[in-house]
Design an enzyme around this catalytic site. Sequence first.
Site, PDB file in Angstrom:
ATOM      1  N   ARG A 178       0.844  -1.200   0.000  1.00  0.00           N
ATOM      2  CA  ARG A 178       0.000   0.000   0.000  1.00  0.00           C
ATOM      3  C   ARG A 178       0.878   1.248   0.000  1.00  0.00           C
ATOM      4  NH1 ARG A 178      -4.282  -0.227   4.730  1.00  0.00           N
ATOM      5  NH2 ARG A 178      -4.855   1.804   3.832  1.00  0.00           N
ATOM      6  N   CYS A 236      -1.030   5.891   9.316  1.00  0.00           N
ATOM      7  CA  CYS A 236      -1.474   4.594   8.788  1.00  0.00           C
ATOM      8  C   CYS A 236      -2.685   4.862   7.903  1.00  0.00           C
ATOM      9  CB  CYS A 236      -1.794   3.612   9.917  1.00  0.00           C
ATOM     10  SG  CYS A 236      -3.088   4.183  11.041  1.00  0.00           S
TER      11      CYS A 236
END
Length: 278
Positions: A178, A236
């Site tokens: 990611r 995050c």
Amino acid sequence: MTLNPLVSVKWLAKNLDIPNLVILDASTQKNASKLVPKYLGVQIKGARIFDMESTFFDEENPIPNMMPNPKVFETECQKLGIHSNSIIVIYDNLGVYTSPRARWMFKAMGHQYVTVLNGGLTAWKEAGYACEEKKEKTYKLGDFKALHQPNLVRDSKFILNNLQNKEVLVVDARSNDRFLGESPEPRAGMASGHIPNAISFPYKQVLEEGKMKSKNDLLQLIEDLKVDNKELVFTCGSGVTACIILLAFELVNDNQKSLYDGSWSEWGQLGKFPVEVG
């Protein structure tokens, strides 16, 4: 007393008679990592439910999992019977997952005596310690006061203003694919990639079977990053798993630390902020 950021189930079992002890269950109904709790419907005996999803996150903010207004936090903590001198142990039912975020919320509200239970409910139950059915209870109002510490929670303006500041380092807890932009984001309409000049440090590498790794293992992982004396800002997907690696750093590293609350849920909005891929 001195309270470590992380305590074992053995430590908690031996210290259940500490005056002013409060045990909080910060488990959530769902999680972005699609983890499944081993034990449902039970809690550590005497625990109080710290409901982040419907009470302690800012429900009015379109960005998920954002810190609440300090006054709201204060009021809800008082409803849980929490006092300014309470010694708080926080756990969740996924080992070490949502509990570090709950702990950092208390830190950001100026409460120092708060720790995470390593291994959470699973470790506690499997060690044979007392549990009970999970249910809502009411408590005599506490006198908790929120003393907001703004330097512990950063916003997008701070990140944007410090993109080229070599004394500030953004540490990303998402998976490496990611971070690199090789996998699509789980939330629709989000860019792939990462904040410019951030580094990747996936949260799963600091955990082993739901527990935080040893300090020696953490030290080796973190020394390899060569963070020097930089201020570290953790991010995050939505500000939860960032607190796992923030906790890991706290255990072995003295750098100034903060959480980027909006994380990728804010920064990754298409066309809003600069994004790096690869």
